[in-house]
Design a protein around this motif. Structure first.
Motif, PDB file in Angstrom:
ATOM      1  N   PHE A   1       0.851  -1.194   0.000  1.00  0.00           N
ATOM      2  CA  PHE A   1       0.000   0.000   0.000  1.00  0.00           C
ATOM      3  C   PHE A   1       0.885   1.241   0.000  1.00  0.00           C
TER       4      PHE A   1
ATOM      5  N   PHE B   1      -9.176   0.411   1.492  1.00  0.00           N
ATOM      6  CA  PHE B   1      -9.230  -0.610   0.435  1.00  0.00           C
ATOM      7  C   PHE B   1      -9.958  -1.874   0.881  1.00  0.00           C
TER       8      PHE B   1
ATOM      9  N   MET C   1       0.027   3.660  -6.138  1.00  0.00           N
ATOM     10  CA  MET C   1      -0.689   2.417  -6.440  1.00  0.00           C
ATOM     11  C   MET C   1      -0.697   1.478  -5.236  1.00  0.00           C
ATOM     12  N   VAL C   2      -1.702   0.625  -5.248  1.00  0.00           N
ATOM     13  CA  VAL C   2      -1.798  -0.471  -4.288  1.00  0.00           C
ATOM     14  C   VAL C   2      -1.488  -1.742  -5.067  1.00  0.00           C
ATOM     15  N   ILE C   3      -0.487  -2.490  -4.651  1.00  0.00           N
ATOM     16  CA  ILE C   3      -0.199  -3.764  -5.315  1.00  0.00           C
ATOM     17  C   ILE C   3      -0.930  -4.850  -4.541  1.00  0.00           C
ATOM     18  N   ARG C   4      -1.902  -5.474  -5.187  1.00  0.00           N
ATOM     19  CA  ARG C   4      -2.738  -6.474  -4.517  1.00  0.00           C
ATOM     20  C   ARG C   4      -1.999  -7.818  -4.439  1.00  0.00           C
TER      21      ARG C   4
ATOM     22  N   ASP D   1      -4.479  -1.557  -7.756  1.00  0.00           N
ATOM     23  CA  ASP D   1      -5.476  -0.486  -7.752  1.00  0.00           C
ATOM     24  C   ASP D   1      -4.735   0.849  -7.717  1.00  0.00           C
TER      25      ASP D   1
ATOM     26  N   LYS E   1     -13.423  -1.410  -0.004  1.00  0.00           N
ATOM     27  CA  LYS E   1     -13.706  -1.633  -1.430  1.00  0.00           C
ATOM     28  C   LYS E   1     -13.771  -3.108  -1.778  1.00  0.00           C
ATOM     29  N   TRP E   2     -12.890  -3.885  -1.177  1.00  0.00           N
ATOM     30  CA  TRP E   2     -12.707  -5.268  -1.602  1.00  0.00           C
ATOM     31  C   TRP E   2     -13.661  -6.245  -0.925  1.00  0.00           C
TER      32      TRP E   2
ATOM     33  N   VAL F   1      -5.171   3.669   5.382  1.00  0.00           N
ATOM     34  CA  VAL F   1      -5.229   3.455   3.928  1.00  0.00           C
ATOM     35  C   VAL F   1      -5.643   2.020   3.605  1.00  0.00           C
TER      36      VAL F   1
ATOM     37  N   GLU G   1       4.999   6.627  -6.661  1.00  0.00           N
ATOM     38  CA  GLU G   1       5.845   5.800  -5.792  1.00  0.00           C
ATOM     39  C   GLU G   1       5.985   4.448  -6.476  1.00  0.00           C
TER      40      GLU G   1
ATOM     41  N   PRO H   1      -4.962   6.442  -3.164  1.00  0.00           N
ATOM     42  CA  PRO H   1      -5.748   7.661  -2.973  1.00  0.00           C
ATOM     43  C   PRO H   1      -4.984   8.936  -3.341  1.00  0.00           C
TER      44      PRO H   1
END
Lengths: 468, 468
Positions: A66, A117, B35-38, B27, A120-121, A113, B153, B30
């Protein structure tokens, strides 16, 4: 032998700083409170990471990542959380050459943060539990920084999970506490931690319960080495993390978070280090066996190289030191400083008798050993010393822990170690009084040593100590 | 089958965004550009990291960690460097509730802070080479962010080394280029990269030479997947990284730096993905074989579980999908999206004939296979498909690359793929002209495909393309 470090008994904090500098573990960074982790320190951290990561994955959590930057408004959504962290935040006001419309904070931790998410998920109960972990850097501005223990930036893992019920959340927070944290600390770091419940005063900002692993350092003080939190529905309500239940209603989830950091490196140093330097448990040691050519002589270099190869083939992490242009004494002092668990010294005189000398860092013993038996001797030493370091630390903790019955006795005992005292003899008032004298309640335990659900249970034992 | 993604031919950027969302790889964060790496994306990144880390260590570099925050003044010490990065910096002005005396920048890269410490740690020629690497996040404010490719980032490794001579520095920058970067990209990511020298215009800010690995994406555009830089003595002079030579004089060191990032995830998607989703090379796939219960029936669940166990015992990373309450078609579409290399479908009808169906993601082939032969078939498919993905990508690149002799032809060819054109037909003027039309010189090669030392060598070939 010349004194290399300030002795612990003379000045423990100075000894700690000396050791970190001379063993080349870390340096202070240019921005106040930041640190540079040098290769000798980072290699130990990498092994801790690998061991922790395996335990976290075994508990079913998946790694993700994140963002570093969090909108300031996120922090403000959970009242206790923002109050706890506001004084420690680093704030970015400019990006890409312009002033930002909304300042962003550099994450001090990621509940907010990640909460956004999770909301959302997660849709239905089928999406639960959601078990996430990330390896990341975080920033908490420190006024009194101390390398590894309190730095403005540190490295850590932070786990974040969401569950359908309070009891699921509690069970998972405790599973990580015991199966990942306690197990790693005891069986890999060799630190006999006490695991218990924090008091309301010591709880994480926004948590309903905080569990902790506390280790005793060489000077008798406590170090908090890892915490696991039940967050109740506080963050679920602030970020609307909700799910449709099997029965069809809409429910808020129950969340947890848990973290361990580079602070464990500080704990390792202060728990196992001695006046000659670091002692690294074999499971963590980047170099487990350090083969040294004492001085040049017939066949010495070849014998040392052969031993290096034989140890490597036996699965030992090994390094060869044949820098005979540097005095042997200096190299041996350096090897002690760095805490290599075993040295194998190969010199002309011993070799003429068919021997090498196996030196164990843990107890300083030096055993002339037939060359053919060195591998077996090293393997046995590594195995024994992993346990020996733990057992020494446990004996130290026991010798410095006293059972008392009053707050005054507990505060007095905390001058040199830990006090175990009935929580009923301390209470919220007594805790505030102890704090005023630099003593904190490290955790609460049941009489049988197990972890209580609440500080309101009867017959709890409080551990009071000075702490880092 | 219903269309799941926008087809690549219709709108490649849209296909890319769709795929990332639907395969749950990442995703948007904010804060703009983050980015958010899932977990599904991060698990691939972890395998890339492990493979890269092993190659970097094999080349002798050690991991360390340097601070996120760099004093603004450090960036200003090397003129080209500060000019290159100033528009992209994120600046922290407040920490711990107060305005900072000197603002600090969030590292966009770490040449400066690492230069400061190299200067402290290097004293004599015996301290060289100093070979460091770190895994870290960096921040470069992006005006046109695109997930994995350009984010404000991102995660990366950055190597930083210091050497006694220019030729040592060059040899090491190239060793990493070939032995770590090219080897990983070709043999693990399955991307047939072209390795060459950047022109002066495309060089890293502060470098004297930049080497690059360039891959062709599914739409014929180029993606820079990793770079390795010779920094000459620019940073050594700015930070006074010097050493006493064996002859007794004081000399400035020669430094290098090199990096690869989460951008490789974007390259993997755009190189191997198809209209049904991701295709992950078996060496990187978190799940290599996906065993699916097609629908319930006598012995089906047991047979599927046994196959899962047999595959696991054979060393295959395997997952079992027995969610028969979800329609099979939906699960199969999802498995295609996620790019699992092999599916093993177990259903009542095939099982009655003693078979399971082995489906290969790479070519879509479906082979009814006797249950006893499934493990062998899966192992063969994984082995073949690692090569097949590479060979398909190579054939694609060759079919979209043309040899031309003029700048005009090269610019035209770049509309659909890559142009190979004599560098003498382009030159600095031609490069500026191409840039004006959205085409860049990706790299320069010798006629035999090897990497030149300088753009002034005769008979160089330039590769021109549109790029991400």
């Amino acid at each position: 032998m010349a004194r290399v470090l300030t002795p612990r008994a003379e000045d423990f904090p100075r000894w700690y700083q000396d050791l970190i500098a001379k063993a080349k573990l870390a340096d202070n960074g240019p921005v106040r409170g930041t640190m540079v982790i040098r290769p000798a320190g980072y290699a130990i951290w990498e092994r801790m990471q690998a061991e922790m990561d395996a335990r976290i994955k075994a508990a079913g959590a998946e790694n993700a990542y994140f963002p570093l930057f969090i909108p300031e408004s996120y922090l403000k959504r959970e009242a206790e959380h923002v109050e706890g962290f506001s004084p420690e935040l680093a704030v970015v006001t400019h990006g890409g050459g312009k002033q930002l419309a909304e300042p962003v904070v550099v994450r001090p931790t990621s509940e907010t943060v990640i909460g956004e998410f999770m909301a959302k998920w997660i849709d239905s109960y089928r999406d639960l539990p959601l078990l996430l972990n990330q390896w990341a850097n975080v920033v908490r501005w420190e006024l009194r920084p101390r390398i590894f223990l309190r730095t403005s930036e540190f490295l850590w893992q932070e786990g974040h999970t969401a569950h359908a019920t309070r009891s699921d959340a509690r069970a998972y927070a405790r599973r990580i506490l015991h199966e990942a944290y306690e197990d790693l600390m005891v069986s890999v770091l060799g630190i006999p931690v006490v695991v218990g419940l924090k008091t309301a005063r010591e709880r994480f900002a926004g948590a309903t319960a905080t569990y902790t692993c506390e280790g005793m350092m060489g000077d008798g003080k406590a170090l908090q080495l890892g915490t696991s939190h039940e967050l109740g529905q506080n963050f679920a309500k602030a970020f609307d993390i909700s799910y449709s239940s099997a029965e069809g209603g809409r429910e808020h989830a129950w969340t947890t978070s848990w973290g361990t950091s580079t602070r464990m490196l500080g704990g390792l140093i202060m728990c196992h280090g001695d006046d000659n330097g670091l002692r690294v448990p074999p499971k963590l040691a980047p170099v487990q066996a350090y083969v040294m050519v004492v001085k040049d002589g017939e066949g010495v270099g070849e014998a040392a190289a052969k031993l290096r190869d034989a140890l490597r083939d036996a699965g030992v992490r090994v390094a060869l030191d044949d820098r005979t242009d540097t005095p042997f004494g200096r190299r041996a002092v350096d090897a002690e400083l760095r805490g290599y668990p075993v040295r194998v010294e190969v010199g002309p005189r011993d070799l003429a008798a068919g021997n090498a000398v196996v030196v164990r860092r843990t107890d300083g013993s030096k055993s002339p050993t037939p060359v053919a038996d060195v591998v077996t001797a090293v393997l046995a030493a590594l195995d024994a010393d992993q346990r020996a370091l733990h057992d020494q630390a446990l004996a130290h903790r026991q010798s410095r822990t006293v059972e008392v019955s009053t707050l005054a006795e507990a505060i007095e005992a905390a001058a040199t170690g830990w006090a175990r005292v009935p929580w009923s003899a301390v209470g919220v008032q007594g805790e505030a009084e102890a704090n005023g004298q630099g003593v904190t309640v490290r955790c609460l335990l049941r009489a049988d040593g197990s972890v209580p659900d609440s500080e309101d249970e009867p017959d709890l034992v409080a551990i009071l100590a000075r702490a880092y």
